[in-house]
Design a protein around this motif. Structure first.
Motif, short mmCIF file in Angstrom:
data_model
loop_
_atom_site.label_atom_id
_atom_site.label_comp_id
_atom_site.label_asym_id
_atom_site.label_seq_id
_atom_site.Cartn_x
_atom_site.Cartn_y
_atom_site.Cartn_z
N CYS A 276 0.80 -1.41 -0.02
CA CYS A 276 -0.06 0.04 0.09
C CYS A 276 0.83 1.07 0.15
O CYS A 276 1.73 1.43 0.75
N ARG A 277 0.56 2.41 -0.77
CA ARG A 277 1.09 3.33 -0.64
C ARG A 277 0.12 4.71 -0.61
O ARG A 277 -0.87 4.78 -1.06
N VAL A 278 0.67 5.68 -0.13
CA VAL A 278 -0.26 6.98 0.33
C VAL A 278 -0.01 7.72 -1.05
O VAL A 278 0.84 8.26 -1.61
N TYR B 55 -1.38 11.49 -2.11
CA TYR B 55 -1.73 12.81 -1.64
C TYR B 55 -2.36 13.65 -2.91
O TYR B 55 -2.03 13.62 -3.82
N THR C 10 -5.81 12.41 1.82
CA THR C 10 -4.88 11.18 1.01
C THR C 10 -5.70 10.05 0.84
O THR C 10 -6.99 9.90 1.25
N ASP D 145 -5.23 5.66 0.60
CA ASP D 145 -4.33 4.51 0.50
C ASP D 145 -4.38 3.83 -0.42
O ASP D 145 -5.66 3.27 -0.99
N THR E 12 -3.90 0.48 -2.87
CA THR E 12 -3.21 -1.02 -2.55
C THR E 12 -3.16 -1.75 -3.64
O THR E 12 -2.75 -3.18 -3.63
N CYS F 196 1.60 3.02 3.48
CA CYS F 196 0.47 3.11 4.43
C CYS F 196 0.72 2.71 5.73
O CYS F 196 1.38 1.91 6.02
N TYR G 61 1.38 -1.02 7.18
CA TYR G 61 1.83 -1.88 6.18
C TYR G 61 3.40 -2.16 6.14
O TYR G 61 3.81 -1.07 6.49
#
Length: 187
Positions: A35-37, A39, A47, A49, A51, A159, A162
């Motif tokens: 998972c990465r945030v 913006y 924000t 998340d 996945t 995230c 994670y």
């Protein structure tokens, strides 16, 4: 058995048998959770998340937004375009066709687009340190051009909850002093 052992084993049997092993293992291991945030391009307070590495859109507040790269140089400078050629990293959001048209990116494409503009850059991985209205700062590069302020910006920030990426293949050059396997003092 037909040929018993000379000495019986002393281990107690388990209450339930072990599940049968897989006869044919998978060729490639399954991915660990990822998972990465992302913006909002104009607001660090918004924000999402993400996945799925292959996603090119994200949903926020019931609305679907395109994903675009937020690139950071090694010195932490955030950019969305190449200052020497004025080319936007993933095309210009205001152009709908042609070579400079915007193209939503997945995670791999976004990171590659950053490196294509500057080989020493990558998706931003620094947590925001300024307020939601900060201008041209990582990780969203707010007001840095290309029309990305209305989009969500890819980062390489995991995230909350994670795991981070696997350790590097190259160990540190200087070893630590502390033992790691508990066998200090053995020769």
């Amino acid at each position: 058995t037909a040929t018993p052992t000379e000495t019986p084993t002393t281990a107690m049997p388990t209450e339930t048998p072990t599940e049968a092993l897989t006869e044919t293992p998978t060729e490639t291991p399954t991915d660990s959770p990822w998972c990465r945030v992302a913006y909002r391009g104009n607001n660090l307070g918004q924000t999402v998340d993400v996945t799925n590495r292959g996603a090119t859109t994200a949903v926020y507040g019931g609305t679907t937004y395109d994903l675009a790269p937020g690139c950071c140089k090694a010195d932490g400078t955030c950019f969305r375009w190449n200052p020497t050629s004025a080319d936007c990293v993933a095309g210009n959001r205001g152009i709908s066709s042609g070579p400079n048209a915007f193209v939503p990116t997945d995670f791999t494409q976004a990171d590659a687009a950053c490196k294509a503009k500057d080989p020493d850059s990558a998706l931003c991985r620094t947590e925001p340190s300024l307020t939601g209205s900060a201008k041209r700062h990582p990780p969203n590069c707010r007001r840095a051009g290309c029309g990305y302020d209305t989009l969500f910006i890819w980062t390489n920030i995991p995230c909350a909850g994670y795991p981070t990426e696997a350790p590097t293949d190259t160990p540190t050059e200087t070893p630590t002093d502390a033992p790691t396997d508990g066998d200090e003092g053995e020769d």
